[in-house]
Design a protein around this motif. Structure first.
Motif, short mmCIF file in Angstrom:
data_model
loop_
_atom_site.label_atom_id
_atom_site.label_comp_id
_atom_site.label_asym_id
_atom_site.label_seq_id
_atom_site.Cartn_x
_atom_site.Cartn_y
_atom_site.Cartn_z
N TRP A 21 48.75 52.89 39.86
CA TRP A 21 47.33 53.00 40.16
C TRP A 21 46.48 53.55 39.02
O TRP A 21 45.28 53.70 39.17
CB TRP A 21 47.11 53.85 41.41
N THR A 22 47.08 53.82 37.86
CA THR A 22 46.24 54.33 36.77
C THR A 22 46.85 54.02 35.41
O THR A 22 48.06 53.80 35.29
CB THR A 22 46.03 55.85 36.88
N GLU A 23 46.00 53.99 34.42
CA GLU A 23 46.44 54.03 33.04
C GLU A 23 46.89 55.46 32.76
O GLU A 23 46.35 56.42 33.32
CB GLU A 23 45.25 53.67 32.13
N ASP A 68 44.91 40.93 42.96
CA ASP A 68 44.91 40.60 41.54
C ASP A 68 44.22 39.27 41.22
O ASP A 68 44.76 38.41 40.52
CB ASP A 68 46.33 40.61 40.98
N ARG A 85 43.68 44.46 32.61
CA ARG A 85 43.85 44.91 33.99
C ARG A 85 42.51 45.29 34.62
O ARG A 85 42.31 45.14 35.82
CB ARG A 85 44.81 46.11 34.02
N GLY A 86 41.58 45.75 33.79
CA GLY A 86 40.28 46.15 34.29
C GLY A 86 39.43 45.01 34.80
O GLY A 86 38.35 45.25 35.35
N TYR A 120 42.82 52.70 38.79
CA TYR A 120 42.45 51.30 38.98
C TYR A 120 42.29 51.09 40.48
O TYR A 120 42.44 52.03 41.27
CB TYR A 120 43.52 50.37 38.40
N LYS A 121 42.03 49.87 40.88
CA LYS A 121 41.76 49.58 42.29
C LYS A 121 42.90 50.01 43.21
O LYS A 121 42.65 50.36 44.37
CB LYS A 121 41.47 48.09 42.47
N ASN A 142 38.35 46.44 39.94
CA ASN A 142 38.73 47.16 38.74
C ASN A 142 37.56 47.15 37.76
O ASN A 142 36.71 46.25 37.79
CB ASN A 142 39.92 46.48 38.05
N TYR A 143 37.52 48.13 36.91
CA TYR A 143 36.65 48.12 35.74
C TYR A 143 37.44 48.83 34.64
O TYR A 143 38.37 49.58 34.92
CB TYR A 143 35.32 48.83 36.02
N ARG A 144 37.08 48.58 33.41
CA ARG A 144 37.83 49.18 32.31
C ARG A 144 37.53 50.69 32.25
O ARG A 144 36.36 51.09 32.19
CB ARG A 144 37.44 48.52 30.99
N GLN A 154 31.28 49.67 31.69
CA GLN A 154 31.75 49.71 33.07
C GLN A 154 30.76 49.05 34.01
O GLN A 154 31.13 48.30 34.92
CB GLN A 154 32.04 51.15 33.47
#
Length: 353
Positions: A21-23, A68, A85-86, A120-121, A142-144, A154
Motif C-alpha cells: 500500500w505504499t512506496e 489497477d 504506479r501513481g 497508494y490506493k 492513485n496519484y504520484r 498531484q
C-alpha cells in the motif's frame, strides 16, 4: 546520489507487507539527502501505525472489485518504460449494482491521504469497500507521491483520473449525474482543492490546470483534512495562524513541493479563502476531538457557516479512556463510530443526489 538507508530498526517483514500500500524507498535515489531521509522516516513511522490494523482489513462479500486500471498510458505496463504506479485506479461496485445493470448507483471518488508522500490506493481499500457496501460505486485514485512530483503534479494526476472517469462512466452501472468526492488528511486537501478547480476557472488557472474535467461533483465528504497550505507570509493578517501546516509539511517534503503556487497563495490555499472565492457543493466534514489537525476542519466549517453554505460538521468526542484520533473511519472501519459515519455519508449524499 544514493541515500543512506538505515532501516535496521524497522521490522523487515512489516516493511515488506507495507509495499502492498505504499512506496518505501524505491523512489528516493537522486533526491536531496535531507528530504529523502525525512520522507523515509515519515513513511516508516506511519507504517508502524498502519500495519497492526491490517489484521482487521477485509473486503465485504457483496462488493465487486476492478483493480489497477491505468488512467494514463504510462499506468499500463510497458517493457521499455515500466509502469507508473501513481497512474492507476480501482473501481469498487456493490454486487447488486452489477447485477441490476441500471444507471442509478451514485459514485464516490476517493483520494487517499498520507502526508502527500505516503500510500497508494491500496491503503484505503478497506474504507472503499465498506463505502461501496453503503450503496456507492467507489473510484479509488492513485496519484504520484512526493518526491515523485509536487502539489501541482498531484492535482494534475487527479484531473487526469477524472477525465478518464468522465469518459468511461457510461461503461459502468452508475449514475453519471451523482458523482461525489472524498478524501482523508492530505487526500482531504487534494479533494477540496479539486472542488475549487472544478468550480472556479481562476482556481484551475492558479494550479496550472488548463481545463478542469467538468465531471460535475454533487458534493464531498472530507475526513480530517489539512486545508491551510498557504505560506506564512501570504496568510499573515487573516486572523488564523495559517502557515504552520505548510512549514510542518516543508520540513518533510522540502520547500520544492509547493513551487509554482504564487497565483494560488493564499486565495486557494486557506479554508476561508477557498470558501470566499469558490461556490462549493454541499460538504460533509468529519473530525474528532483528538484529531491532531481538528482545527483545520473547524476553520473550514466556520467559513462555510459564515457564507451560509450547505454543509454538515461531525466532530466526534471520544469516550473517556478511548481514542479515535486521525482519519478513524478510514483506518478503523470496524468501530461503531466509523460504521455510523459511513451511514451518515450515505444519508448526506443520497439526500443530495
Amino acid at each position: 546520489m544514493t541515500i543512506q538507508r538505515d532501516l535496521s530498526k524497522y521490522d523487515e517483514q512489516v516493511l515488506k507487507d507495507a509495499e502492498r500500500w505504499t512506496e518505501i524507498d524505491g523512489d528516493l535515489d537522486g533526491v536531496d539527502p535531507s528530504v529523502a531521509a525525512a520522507i523515509l522516516t515519515s513513511r516508516c513511522e506511519t507504517i508502524r501505525y498502519d500495519h497492526p490494523r491490517t489484521e482487521r482489513w477485509h473486503d465485504p462479500e457483496d462488493v465487486d472489485v476492478v483493480a489497477d486500471i491505468p488512467y494514463l498510458p504510462d499506468g499500463g505496463y510497458d517493457a521499455t518504460v515500466g509502469q507508473v504506479r501513481g497512474h492507476l485506479l480501482d473501481i469498487y461496485l456493490p454486487h447488486e449494482a452489477a447485477v441490476r445493470m441500471s444507471n442509478v448507483t451514485p459514485v464516490y471518488v476517493d483520494i487517499h491521504g498520507g502526508g502527500f508522500c505516503y500510500g497508494y490506493k491500496e491503503l484505503n481499500r478497506n474504507f472503499n469497500t465498506h463505502l461501496a457496501q453503503q450503496g456507492f460505486a467507489v473510484v479509488s485514485l492513485n496519484y504520484r507521491p512526493a518526491p515523485q512530483t509536487d502539489l501541482k503534479g498531484q492535482l494534475a494526476d487527479v484531473q487526469a483520473a477524472l477525465r478518464w472517469l468522465k469518459a468511461h462512466l457510461a461503461d459502468y452501472p452508475v449514475d453519471p449525474n451523482a458523482v461525489f468526492i472524498t478524501g482523508d488528511s492530505a487526500g482531504g486537501a487534494l479533494a477540496l482543492l479539486t472542488l475549487a478547480i472544478e468550480n472556479s476557472g481562476r482556481a484551475a488557472e492558479a494550479f496550472g490546470i488548463g481545463q478542469a474535467s467538468g465531471i460535475g461533483f454533487k458534493g464531498g465528504a472530507l475526513v480530517c483534512g489539512v486545508y491551510g497550505l498557504a505560506s506564512p507570509e501570504r496568510a499573515a493578517g487573516r486572523g488564523v495562524a495559517y502557515g504552520t501546516e505548510r512549514k510542518n509539511l516543508e520540513s518533510t517534503l522540502g520547500s520544492g513541493f509547493f513551487v509554482g503556487l504564487d497565483a494560488a497563495d493564499p486565495d486557494f490555499l486557506t479554508a476561508p479563502d477557498i470558501v470566499a472565492n469558490v461556490d462549493l457543493p454541499p460538504l460533509f466534514l468529519l473530525t474528532s476531538a483528538d484529531d491532531f489537525i481538528q482545527a483545520e476542519t473547524l476553520a473550514l466549517a466556520t467559513a462555510l457557516a459564515r457564507k451560509g453554505a450547505d454543509f454538515e460538521l461531525h466532530d466526534w468526542k471520544p469516550a473517556r479512556h478511548d481514542s479515535l484520533g486521525h482519519v478513524f473511519p478510514v483506518c478503523m472501519t470496524w468501530r461503531e463510530e466509523s460504521l455510523r459515519t459511513l451511514a451518515d455519508i450515505r444519508r448526506f449524499s443520497y439526500d443530495r443526489c
